[in-house]
Scaffold this active site. Sequence first.
Site, PDB file in Angstrom:
ATOM      1  N   GLY A 160      56.955  -9.182   1.429  1.00  0.00           N
ATOM      2  CA  GLY A 160      56.009  -8.639   2.416  1.00  0.00           C
ATOM      3  C   GLY A 160      55.021  -7.694   1.764  1.00  0.00           C
ATOM      4  N   GLY A 178      56.840  -4.647   0.279  1.00  0.00           N
ATOM      5  CA  GLY A 178      57.706  -5.121  -0.802  1.00  0.00           C
ATOM      6  C   GLY A 178      56.927  -5.537  -2.037  1.00  0.00           C
ATOM      7  CG  LEU A 225      60.664   1.512   3.922  1.00  0.00           C
ATOM      8  CD1 LEU A 225      59.571   0.580   3.395  1.00  0.00           C
ATOM      9  CD2 LEU A 225      60.291   2.954   3.599  1.00  0.00           C
ATOM     10  CB  THR A 274      54.205   6.925  12.854  1.00  0.00           C
ATOM     11  OG1 THR A 274      53.311   5.853  12.595  1.00  0.00           O
ATOM     12  CG2 THR A 274      54.311   7.836  11.649  1.00  0.00           C
ATOM     13  CE1 TYR A 314      57.440  -0.796  14.194  1.00  0.00           C
ATOM     14  CE2 TYR A 314      58.460  -2.830  13.457  1.00  0.00           C
ATOM     15  CZ  TYR A 314      57.762  -1.673  13.183  1.00  0.00           C
ATOM     16  OH  TYR A 314      57.390  -1.392  11.889  1.00  0.00           O
ATOM     17  CG  LEU A 339      52.141   1.478   5.710  1.00  0.00           C
ATOM     18  CD1 LEU A 339      53.437   0.818   5.236  1.00  0.00           C
ATOM     19  CD2 LEU A 339      51.804   2.658   4.841  1.00  0.00           C
TER      20      LEU A 339
HETATM   21  N1  LIG Z   1      52.607  -2.537   8.045  1.00  0.00           N
HETATM   22  C1  LIG Z   1      52.599  -1.344   8.611  1.00  0.00           C
HETATM   23  O1  LIG Z   1      51.592  -0.852   9.139  1.00  0.00           O
HETATM   24  C2  LIG Z   1      53.870  -0.518   8.608  1.00  0.00           C
HETATM   25  C3  LIG Z   1      53.783   0.814   9.033  1.00  0.00           C
HETATM   26  C4  LIG Z   1      54.938   1.588   9.029  1.00  0.00           C
HETATM   27  C5  LIG Z   1      56.150   1.041   8.624  1.00  0.00           C
HETATM   28  N2  LIG Z   1      56.199  -0.263   8.212  1.00  0.00           N
HETATM   29  C6  LIG Z   1      57.520  -0.787   7.806  1.00  0.00           C
HETATM   30  O2  LIG Z   1      57.465  -1.235   6.453  1.00  0.00           O
HETATM   31  C7  LIG Z   1      58.333  -2.353   6.285  1.00  0.00           C
HETATM   32  C8  LIG Z   1      57.565  -3.514   5.690  1.00  0.00           C
HETATM   33  O3  LIG Z   1      56.453  -3.802   6.484  1.00  0.00           O
HETATM   34  P1  LIG Z   1      55.382  -4.869   5.956  1.00  0.00           P
HETATM   35  O4  LIG Z   1      54.062  -4.450   6.493  1.00  0.00           O
HETATM   36  O5  LIG Z   1      55.550  -5.062   4.476  1.00  0.00           O
HETATM   37  O6  LIG Z   1      55.872  -6.214   6.702  1.00  0.00           O
HETATM   38  P2  LIG Z   1      55.546  -7.725   6.341  1.00  0.00           P
HETATM   39  O7  LIG Z   1      54.399  -7.801   5.372  1.00  0.00           O
HETATM   40  O8  LIG Z   1      55.467  -8.437   7.642  1.00  0.00           O
HETATM   41  O9  LIG Z   1      56.872  -8.208   5.551  1.00  0.00           O
HETATM   42  C9  LIG Z   1      58.058  -8.352   6.272  1.00  0.00           C
HETATM   43  C10 LIG Z   1      59.134  -8.755   5.294  1.00  0.00           C
HETATM   44  O10 LIG Z   1      60.365  -8.829   5.996  1.00  0.00           O
HETATM   45  C11 LIG Z   1      61.016 -10.026   5.627  1.00  0.00           C
HETATM   46  N3  LIG Z   1      61.825 -10.558   6.720  1.00  0.00           N
HETATM   47  C12 LIG Z   1      61.457 -10.783   8.006  1.00  0.00           C
HETATM   48  N4  LIG Z   1      62.489 -11.300   8.689  1.00  0.00           N
HETATM   49  C13 LIG Z   1      63.530 -11.435   7.814  1.00  0.00           C
HETATM   50  C14 LIG Z   1      64.858 -11.912   7.900  1.00  0.00           C
HETATM   51  N5  LIG Z   1      65.346 -12.392   9.050  1.00  0.00           N
HETATM   52  N6  LIG Z   1      65.630 -11.878   6.795  1.00  0.00           N
HETATM   53  C15 LIG Z   1      65.152 -11.406   5.623  1.00  0.00           C
HETATM   54  N7  LIG Z   1      63.893 -10.922   5.457  1.00  0.00           N
HETATM   55  C16 LIG Z   1      63.107 -10.948   6.554  1.00  0.00           C
HETATM   56  C17 LIG Z   1      59.907 -11.014   5.273  1.00  0.00           C
HETATM   57  O11 LIG Z   1      60.455 -11.959   4.373  1.00  0.00           O
HETATM   58  P3  LIG Z   1      59.930 -13.489   4.350  1.00  0.00           P
HETATM   59  O12 LIG Z   1      58.456 -13.400   4.095  1.00  0.00           O
HETATM   60  O13 LIG Z   1      60.731 -14.114   3.257  1.00  0.00           O
HETATM   61  O14 LIG Z   1      60.232 -14.040   5.732  1.00  0.00           O
HETATM   62  C18 LIG Z   1      58.882 -10.104   4.620  1.00  0.00           C
HETATM   63  O15 LIG Z   1      59.163  -9.978   3.246  1.00  0.00           O
HETATM   64  C19 LIG Z   1      58.917  -2.669   7.658  1.00  0.00           C
HETATM   65  O16 LIG Z   1      60.171  -2.026   7.769  1.00  0.00           O
HETATM   66  C20 LIG Z   1      57.932  -1.999   8.614  1.00  0.00           C
HETATM   67  O17 LIG Z   1      58.567  -1.617   9.808  1.00  0.00           O
HETATM   68  C21 LIG Z   1      55.101  -1.062   8.199  1.00  0.00           C
HETATM   69  C1  LIG Z   2      52.491   0.627  12.388  1.00  0.00           C
HETATM   70  C2  LIG Z   2      52.280  -0.404  13.479  1.00  0.00           C
HETATM   71  O1  LIG Z   2      51.629   0.222  14.568  1.00  0.00           O
HETATM   72  C3  LIG Z   2      51.390  -0.708  15.630  1.00  0.00           C
HETATM   73  O2  LIG Z   2      50.722  -0.028  16.661  1.00  0.00           O
HETATM   74  P1  LIG Z   2      49.148   0.205  16.537  1.00  0.00           P
HETATM   75  O3  LIG Z   2      48.894   1.244  15.514  1.00  0.00           O
HETATM   76  O4  LIG Z   2      48.602   0.446  17.914  1.00  0.00           O
HETATM   77  O5  LIG Z   2      48.697  -1.240  16.034  1.00  0.00           O
HETATM   78  P2  LIG Z   2      47.316  -1.862  15.544  1.00  0.00           P
HETATM   79  O6  LIG Z   2      47.361  -3.319  15.875  1.00  0.00           O
HETATM   80  O7  LIG Z   2      47.087  -1.471  14.124  1.00  0.00           O
HETATM   81  O8  LIG Z   2      46.151  -1.213  16.504  1.00  0.00           O
HETATM   82  C4  LIG Z   2      45.650   0.041  16.189  1.00  0.00           C
HETATM   83  C5  LIG Z   2      44.513   0.376  17.136  1.00  0.00           C
HETATM   84  O9  LIG Z   2      43.365  -0.403  16.735  1.00  0.00           O
HETATM   85  C6  LIG Z   2      42.718  -0.914  17.892  1.00  0.00           C
HETATM   86  N1  LIG Z   2      41.954  -2.132  17.529  1.00  0.00           N
HETATM   87  C7  LIG Z   2      40.610  -2.265  17.630  1.00  0.00           C
HETATM   88  N2  LIG Z   2      40.225  -3.499  17.259  1.00  0.00           N
HETATM   89  C8  LIG Z   2      41.380  -4.152  16.878  1.00  0.00           C
HETATM   90  C9  LIG Z   2      41.628  -5.469  16.386  1.00  0.00           C
HETATM   91  O10 LIG Z   2      40.726  -6.320  16.250  1.00  0.00           O
HETATM   92  N3  LIG Z   2      42.926  -5.766  16.069  1.00  0.00           N
HETATM   93  C10 LIG Z   2      43.946  -4.857  16.224  1.00  0.00           C
HETATM   94  N4  LIG Z   2      45.209  -5.206  15.876  1.00  0.00           N
HETATM   95  N5  LIG Z   2      43.750  -3.588  16.702  1.00  0.00           N
HETATM   96  C11 LIG Z   2      42.469  -3.272  17.035  1.00  0.00           C
HETATM   97  C12 LIG Z   2      43.883  -1.181  18.851  1.00  0.00           C
HETATM   98  O11 LIG Z   2      43.387  -1.259  20.197  1.00  0.00           O
HETATM   99  C13 LIG Z   2      44.755   0.060  18.622  1.00  0.00           C
HETATM  100  O12 LIG Z   2      44.273   1.133  19.391  1.00  0.00           O
HETATM  101  C14 LIG Z   2      52.681  -1.206  16.212  1.00  0.00           C
HETATM  102  O13 LIG Z   2      52.400  -2.119  17.260  1.00  0.00           O
HETATM  103  C15 LIG Z   2      53.510  -1.849  15.142  1.00  0.00           C
HETATM  104  O14 LIG Z   2      54.794  -2.026  15.661  1.00  0.00           O
HETATM  105  C16 LIG Z   2      53.585  -1.028  13.876  1.00  0.00           C
HETATM  106  O15 LIG Z   2      54.534  -0.005  14.030  1.00  0.00           O
END
Ligand SMILES: NC(=O)c1ccc[n+]([C@@H]2O[C@H](COP(=O)([O-])OP(=O)(O)OC[C@H]3O[C@@H](n4cnc5c(N)ncnc54)[C@H](OP(=O)(O)O)[C@@H]3O)[C@@H](O)[C@H]2O)c1
Ligand SMILES: C[C@@H]1O[C@H](OP(=O)(O)OP(=O)(O)OC[C@H]2O[C@@H](n3cnc4c(=O)[nH]c(N)nc43)[C@H](O)[C@@H]2O)[C@@H](O)[C@H](O)[C@@H]1O
Length: 309
Positions: free
Chosen positions: A12, A15, A103, A106, A134, A165
């Site tokens: 991911g 990762g 991990l 927020t 979630y 992120l």
């Molecule tokens: N992205 C954000 O904005 C954000 C913000 C705060 C915290 N986080 C946290 O950071 C962590 C990683 O997020 P990310 O953005 O890197 O997510 P991501 O790009 O969607 O990657 C998700 C990963 O989880 C694996 N996965 C999903 N289902 C699985 C299963 N059943 N068994 C084993 N592996 C599985 C996927 O593996 P495969 O590809 O092999 O399926 C992939 O490697 C998560 O815990 C997320 O909650 C993310």
């Molecule tokens: C960190 C992530 O935060 C997530 O909340 P959250 O920040 O609102 O998730 P986002 O999809 O990043 O949306 C952030 C803000 O961007 C606005 N936004 C504006 N234009 C767009 C667009 O084209 N696409 C998207 N996606 N948003 C858009 C959306 O209304 C929201 O207020 C959680 O749902 C997840 O579970 C995860 O935890």
Amino acid sequence: MQGKLLLTGGSGMVGRNIRAHDRAANWEILAPSSRTLDLTDAGAVRDYIAETKPDLVIHAAGRVGGIQANMANPVSFLEENTAMGRNIVMAAWRGGVRRLINLASTCMYPREAQNPLREEMILSGPLEPTNEGYALAKIMTMRLCEYIRREDPLAQYKTLIPCNLYGLHDTFDPKASHLLPAVIHKLHVARETGQAEVEIWGDGTARREFMFAGDLADAVLRAAEDLEALPDAMNVGLGHDHSINDYYRVAAEVIGWQGRFTHDLSKPVGMKQKLCATDRQEAWGWQAQTSLEEGLAQTYQHYLERTSS
Ligand SMILES: NC(=O)c1ccc[n+]([C@@H]2O[C@H](COP(=O)([O-])OP(=O)(O)OC[C@H]3O[C@@H](n4cnc5c(N)ncnc54)[C@H](OP(=O)(O)O)[C@@H]3O)[C@@H](O)[C@H]2O)c1
Ligand SMILES: C[C@@H]1O[C@H](OP(=O)(O)OP(=O)(O)OC[C@H]2O[C@@H](n3cnc4c(=O)[nH]c(N)nc43)[C@H](O)[C@@H]2O)[C@@H](O)[C@H](O)[C@@H]1O
């Protein structure tokens, strides 16, 4: 060499940034994909831990997505993240693994909590409905790590709570993406097709804190070598945020699109603000290094390479 590291979610965005970081070379890294090790299968996780005997687990796997993906799939976001969190933490503990970084996100904070969000505010109020499932899964896994620490002082099971992120290896599919990859995709298409207008969801006044995933990887790998110094739970943030409108404006400059923004007020906006407090992070002595402009430029370059390949 620090030892053997089991990295879940290794394919991911988080990762891959962890695996690409210089400090990854300090570890023998096991990064099974979900096809090799489905973390929702408790028996498979137990057997994998018993066979590989890692010294540290970094749990970076999850069913992850933006606001629209969370709203569309509350069952999967709750059930899969709960199963993964429970299975990896319990298998690690029962398998004798002494060190684990979990991990969280927020999104666990109460919808109306006063910003900046401090770690002790978790569970002090109702959650944001758009990602409640979630958030519940993330809270459960964090609490599980805390309860294990109370029973077993040798278990260094710590939770990092990253803000939103973005970065290389993000998900750019509009059906699942978070704000910034969606903005990059929309503005790129607008520039390539000569679109004069780009739509922003909501009125654009919501605020978000987006950290470059390469910086989070740095925090995680430093934590991996300093686990005892960390509190049970610690936000990992920038200490400042921007409005949605600002993110679109800066991204348009980076991508080189000049046009007008419209606002679709029917679209979901989620929390008005989600800025995390960085007191514990500052006490630990870490801060992110990548500016928004630099992070967006690197992410856009990666997006171009990925879409042209
Ligand atoms: N992205 C954000 O904005 C954000 C913000 C705060 C915290 N986080 C946290 O950071 C962590 C990683 O997020 P990310 O953005 O890197 O997510 P991501 O790009 O969607 O990657 C998700 C990963 O989880 C694996 N996965 C999903 N289902 C699985 C299963 N059943 N068994 C084993 N592996 C599985 C996927 O593996 P495969 O590809 O092999 O399926 C992939 O490697 C998560 O815990 C997320 O909650 C993310
Ligand atoms: C960190 C992530 O935060 C997530 O909340 P959250 O920040 O609102 O998730 P986002 O999809 O990043 O949306 C952030 C803000 O961007 C606005 N936004 C504006 N234009 C767009 C667009 O084209 N696409 C998207 N996606 N948003 C858009 C959306 O209304 C929201 O207020 C959680 O749902 C997840 O579970 C995860 O935890």
